[in-house]
Motif scaffolding. Structure first.
Motif, PDB file in Angstrom:
ATOM      1  N   PRO A  95       0.820  -1.235   0.000  1.00 52.83           N
ATOM      2  CA  PRO A  95       0.000   0.000   0.000  1.00 52.83           C
ATOM      3  C   PRO A  95       0.843   1.270   0.000  1.00 52.83           C
ATOM      4  O   PRO A  95       0.458   2.269  -0.610  1.00 52.83           O
ATOM      5  N   VAL A  96       1.997   1.244   0.676  1.00 50.36           N
ATOM      6  CA  VAL A  96       2.862   2.421   0.711  1.00 50.36           C
ATOM      7  C   VAL A  96       3.421   2.701  -0.679  1.00 50.36           C
ATOM      8  O   VAL A  96       3.494   3.854  -1.130  1.00 50.36           O
ATOM      9  N   PHE A  97       3.808   1.643  -1.385  1.00 50.40           N
ATOM     10  CA  PHE A  97       4.281   1.792  -2.763  1.00 50.40           C
ATOM     11  C   PHE A  97       3.188   2.412  -3.641  1.00 50.40           C
ATOM     12  O   PHE A  97       3.442   3.346  -4.405  1.00 50.40           O
ATOM     13  N   GLY A  98       1.961   1.902  -3.532  1.00 53.99           N
ATOM     14  CA  GLY A  98       0.852   2.442  -4.312  1.00 53.99           C
ATOM     15  C   GLY A  98       0.559   3.882  -3.953  1.00 53.99           C
ATOM     16  O   GLY A  98       0.244   4.700  -4.826  1.00 53.99           O
ATOM     17  N   PHE A  99       0.676   4.209  -2.673  1.00 56.28           N
ATOM     18  CA  PHE A  99       0.474   5.588  -2.226  1.00 56.28           C
ATOM     19  C   PHE A  99       1.466   6.523  -2.906  1.00 56.28           C
ATOM     20  O   PHE A  99       1.097   7.584  -3.435  1.00 56.28           O
ATOM     21  N   GLY A 100       2.729   6.149  -2.924  1.00 57.88           N
ATOM     22  CA  GLY A 100       3.744   6.971  -3.564  1.00 57.88           C
ATOM     23  C   GLY A 100       3.552   7.062  -5.063  1.00 57.88           C
ATOM     24  O   GLY A 100       3.689   8.148  -5.656  1.00 57.88           O
ATOM     25  N   LEU A 101       3.206   5.944  -5.692  1.00 60.39           N
ATOM     26  CA  LEU A 101       3.056   5.916  -7.148  1.00 60.39           C
ATOM     27  C   LEU A 101       1.928   6.836  -7.607  1.00 60.39           C
ATOM     28  O   LEU A 101       2.112   7.660  -8.515  1.00 60.39           O
ATOM     29  N   PHE A 102       0.757   6.729  -6.982  1.00 62.19           N
ATOM     30  CA  PHE A 102      -0.394   7.520  -7.444  1.00 62.19           C
ATOM     31  C   PHE A 102      -0.279   8.991  -7.044  1.00 62.19           C
ATOM     32  O   PHE A 102      -0.784   9.863  -7.768  1.00 62.19           O
ATOM     33  N   THR A 103       0.375   9.277  -5.908  1.00 60.82           N
ATOM     34  CA  THR A 103       0.600  10.678  -5.548  1.00 60.82           C
ATOM     35  C   THR A 103       1.514  11.348  -6.566  1.00 60.82           C
ATOM     36  O   THR A 103       1.249  12.470  -7.025  1.00 60.82           O
ATOM     37  N   CYS A 104       2.577  10.672  -6.944  1.00 63.52           N
ATOM     38  CA  CYS A 104       3.500  11.218  -7.932  1.00 63.52           C
ATOM     39  C   CYS A 104       2.823  11.354  -9.292  1.00 63.52           C
ATOM     40  O   CYS A 104       3.059  12.328 -10.018  1.00 63.52           O
ATOM     41  N   LEU A 105       1.967  10.394  -9.644  1.00 63.94           N
ATOM     42  CA  LEU A 105       1.244  10.463 -10.916  1.00 63.94           C
ATOM     43  C   LEU A 105       0.336  11.695 -10.949  1.00 63.94           C
ATOM     44  O   LEU A 105       0.232  12.375 -11.981  1.00 63.94           O
ATOM     45  N   ALA A 106      -0.307  12.005  -9.824  1.00 64.74           N
ATOM     46  CA  ALA A 106      -1.142  13.207  -9.757  1.00 64.74           C
ATOM     47  C   ALA A 106      -0.311  14.463  -9.976  1.00 64.74           C
ATOM     48  O   ALA A 106      -0.743  15.394 -10.661  1.00 64.74           O
ATOM     49  N   VAL A 107       0.896  14.496  -9.419  1.00 61.06           N
ATOM     50  CA  VAL A 107       1.770  15.661  -9.578  1.00 61.06           C
ATOM     51  C   VAL A 107       2.247  15.791 -11.022  1.00 61.06           C
ATOM     52  O   VAL A 107       2.364  16.898 -11.548  1.00 61.06           O
ATOM     53  N   LEU A 108       2.507  14.669 -11.685  1.00 56.26           N
ATOM     54  CA  LEU A 108       2.915  14.725 -13.089  1.00 56.26           C
ATOM     55  C   LEU A 108       1.769  15.212 -13.976  1.00 56.26           C
ATOM     56  O   LEU A 108       2.002  15.886 -14.982  1.00 56.26           O
ATOM     57  N   LEU A 109       0.547  14.894 -13.603  1.00 53.64           N
ATOM     58  CA  LEU A 109      -0.609  15.411 -14.336  1.00 53.64           C
ATOM     59  C   LEU A 109      -0.804  16.899 -14.078  1.00 53.64           C
ATOM     60  O   LEU A 109      -1.176  17.644 -14.995  1.00 53.64           O
ATOM     61  N   CYS A 110      -0.564  17.332 -12.832  1.00 51.94           N
ATOM     62  CA  CYS A 110      -0.705  18.742 -12.453  1.00 51.94           C
ATOM     63  C   CYS A 110       0.492  19.133 -11.589  1.00 51.94           C
ATOM     64  O   CYS A 110       0.460  18.957 -10.363  1.00 51.94           O
ATOM     65  N   PRO A 111       1.576  19.640 -12.204  1.00 51.55           N
ATOM     66  CA  PRO A 111       2.769  20.012 -11.428  1.00 51.55           C
ATOM     67  C   PRO A 111       2.496  21.009 -10.311  1.00 51.55           C
ATOM     68  O   PRO A 111       3.280  21.092  -9.360  1.00 51.55           O
ATOM     69  N   LYS A 112       1.395  21.749 -10.383  1.00 50.94           N
ATOM     70  CA  LYS A 112       1.069  22.707  -9.325  1.00 50.94           C
ATOM     71  C   LYS A 112       0.699  22.007  -8.018  1.00 50.94           C
ATOM     72  O   LYS A 112       0.569  22.662  -6.979  1.00 50.94           O
ATOM     73  N   LEU A 113       0.552  20.687  -8.054  1.00 50.15           N
ATOM     74  CA  LEU A 113       0.271  19.902  -6.854  1.00 50.15           C
ATOM     75  C   LEU A 113       1.546  19.353  -6.236  1.00 50.15           C
ATOM     76  O   LEU A 113       1.503  18.410  -5.447  1.00 50.15           O
ATOM     77  N   VAL A 114       2.694  19.946  -6.576  1.00 46.09           N
ATOM     78  CA  VAL A 114       3.987  19.409  -6.144  1.00 46.09           C
ATOM     79  C   VAL A 114       4.090  19.329  -4.623  1.00 46.09           C
ATOM     80  O   VAL A 114       4.828  18.480  -4.088  1.00 46.09           O
ATOM     81  N   SER A 115       3.366  20.168  -3.903  1.00 44.71           N
ATOM     82  CA  SER A 115       3.406  20.126  -2.437  1.00 44.71           C
ATOM     83  C   SER A 115       2.901  18.794  -1.892  1.00 44.71           C
ATOM     84  O   SER A 115       3.222  18.424  -0.757  1.00 44.71           O
ATOM     85  N   LEU A 116       2.130  18.057  -2.681  1.00 45.67           N
ATOM     86  CA  LEU A 116       1.619  16.767  -2.222  1.00 45.67           C
ATOM     87  C   LEU A 116       2.728  15.722  -2.106  1.00 45.67           C
ATOM     88  O   LEU A 116       2.575  14.747  -1.368  1.00 45.67           O
ATOM     89  N   LEU A 117       3.824  15.901  -2.836  1.00 46.00           N
ATOM     90  CA  LEU A 117       4.967  14.992  -2.669  1.00 46.00           C
ATOM     91  C   LEU A 117       5.560  15.167  -1.274  1.00 46.00           C
ATOM     92  O   LEU A 117       5.877  14.178  -0.589  1.00 46.00           O
ATOM     93  N   LEU A 118       5.708  16.407  -0.849  1.00 51.74           N
ATOM     94  CA  LEU A 118       6.199  16.669   0.507  1.00 51.74           C
ATOM     95  C   LEU A 118       5.210  16.158   1.538  1.00 51.74           C
ATOM     96  O   LEU A 118       5.606  15.595   2.572  1.00 51.74           O
ATOM     97  N   TRP A 119       3.909  16.343   1.258  1.00 49.25           N
ATOM     98  CA  TRP A 119       2.876  15.821   2.172  1.00 49.25           C
ATOM     99  C   TRP A 119       3.007  14.311   2.338  1.00 49.25           C
ATOM    100  O   TRP A 119       2.915  13.792   3.456  1.00 49.25           O
ATOM    101  N   ALA A 120       3.222  13.596   1.244  1.00 53.83           N
ATOM    102  CA  ALA A 120       3.330  12.142   1.301  1.00 53.83           C
ATOM    103  C   ALA A 120       4.488  11.711   2.193  1.00 53.83           C
ATOM    104  O   ALA A 120       4.378  10.749   2.966  1.00 53.83           O
ATOM    105  N   ILE A 121       5.613  12.435   2.101  1.00 49.47           N
ATOM    106  CA  ILE A 121       6.776  12.098   2.917  1.00 49.47           C
ATOM    107  C   ILE A 121       6.506  12.392   4.388  1.00 49.47           C
ATOM    108  O   ILE A 121       6.872  11.615   5.279  1.00 49.47           O
ATOM    109  N   VAL A 122       5.835  13.502   4.664  1.00 50.79           N
ATOM    110  CA  VAL A 122       5.592  13.921   6.046  1.00 50.79           C
ATOM    111  C   VAL A 122       4.507  13.078   6.711  1.00 50.79           C
ATOM    112  O   VAL A 122       4.625  12.696   7.881  1.00 50.79           O
TER     113      VAL A 122
END
Length: 324
Positions: free
Chosen positions: A138-165
């Motif tokens: 599940p953690v792998f899937g969480f990272g994969l789909f969060t990053c995919l969302a950011v690649l679709l909309c780079p303005k969501l880049v803060s969600l990568l930091l959210w995922a780590i935190v």
């Protein structure tokens, strides 16, 4: 008028009414006001030019409403399966549909809608990681789909930091969990880079990302169009936050972690409104995900009936204002 019995009901009849509610919204919106000709040109590292060029098409907006219906069902099923709200309710699905319908009526299918699907799946994976602490899948899937969302909309880049935190605060703080998360990130990045390499655009990748990230204007310049609605959302956020704090002592560990993940997602995604320029109100499709859960938690657990009724009426009015 009392809404408490409806809002706190465990019956699922509202779920069956949801398709008709969205159909009625779409019919009234396009019959009374046309399509408005509003375009949200939001490109990403993964982009679909057809969607940006044809947002005015009525059938594409109808398709967007159908996708919204599916996302609303997913939001309900996630809350039902992982039970991080204090009781089973269809309110998250209803509220997400109402808060997002106006965006779809304006923009149809766009990158934000696709990113919203990715984030809903990512949240599902995160809740699974909270409940099933012995598996890293599940953690792998969480990272994969969060990053995919950011690649679709780079303005969501803060969600990568959210995922780590958010991961350590979800009970997944060991090295294996962080490795699984970053593998999820890099898997998405690898396939995207491979596509750019295959099409001889690899060296353009950083420029495309920065250009997309910095295009637009401050969100506060867009807010006056729907200022009253955002004020209502702000008041409800404050009331919902207070409600979460007051009731956190009686919640079980998984519920506290689930609600905290939504609060932190709202904080990280919401903070980007002040630092990243935007082209349109499409970010509401992302913000509405944690808001639907937080507002639902308030409406099913509040004890002041008149205040709950007033706030729900204000929320309905704000949603109507966004639609028109």
């Amino acid at each position: 008028m009392g809404f408490n019995s409806v809002l706190k009901s465990k019956n699922l009849y509202l779920l069956y009414l949801l398709p008709f509610i969205l159909a009625a919204i779409a019919f009234l919106r396009f019959t009374l006001d046309g399509d408005g000709g509003i375009i949200c040109r939001e490109n990403g590292l993964i982009s679909f030019p057809f969607l940006n060029e044809n947002q005015h098409l009525l059938w594409l907006k109808a398709a967007g409403m159908f996708v919204l219906l599916c996302l609303s069902f997913l939001i309900f099923f996630i809350a039902d399966r992982y039970k991080f709200l204090s009781r089973i309710t269809v309110l998250p699905a209803l509220l997400y549909a109402l808060m997002s319908a106006g965006i779809i009526c304006h923009y149809g299918v766009n990158n934000y809608l696709l990113a919203a699907f990715c984030m809903i799946v990512a949240i599902s994976r995160l809740q699974s990681a909270i409940v099933h602490s012995n598996s890293n899948a599940p953690v792998f899937g969480f990272g994969l789909f969060t990053c995919l969302a950011v690649l679709l909309c780079p303005k969501l880049v803060s969600l990568l930091l959210w995922a780590i935190v958010v991961l350590p605060f979800s009970g997944r703080a060991n090295v294996k969990d962080l490795v699984a998360l970053f593998i999820g990130f890099f898997t998405t990045l690898f396939f995207t880079a491979a596509y750019y390499f295959w099409t001889d655009q690899l060296f353009e990748l950083p420029a495309v990302f920065s250009e997309t990230l910095l295009a637009g204007e401050g969100f506060w310049r867009l807010m006056p169009e729907k200022l009253a609605a955002y004020i209502v959302f702000g008041v409800l956020i404050i009331v919902s936050l207070y409600n979460v704090i007051v009731n956190s002592a009686t919640a079980i560990v998984a519920q506290r972690r689930g609600i905290f993940s939504m609060l932190s997602m709202l904080l990280f995604a919401g903070s980007s409104l002040f630092f990243i320029p935007f082209n349109c109100h499409g970010i509401m499709l992302i913000l509405a995900i944690p808001l639907s859960y937080l507002f639902s938690q308030y409406f099913i657990s509040h004890r002041t009936r008149w205040l709950g009724n007033v706030l729900f009426l204000l929320l309905l009015a704000a949603c109507v204002w966004i639609i028109w």
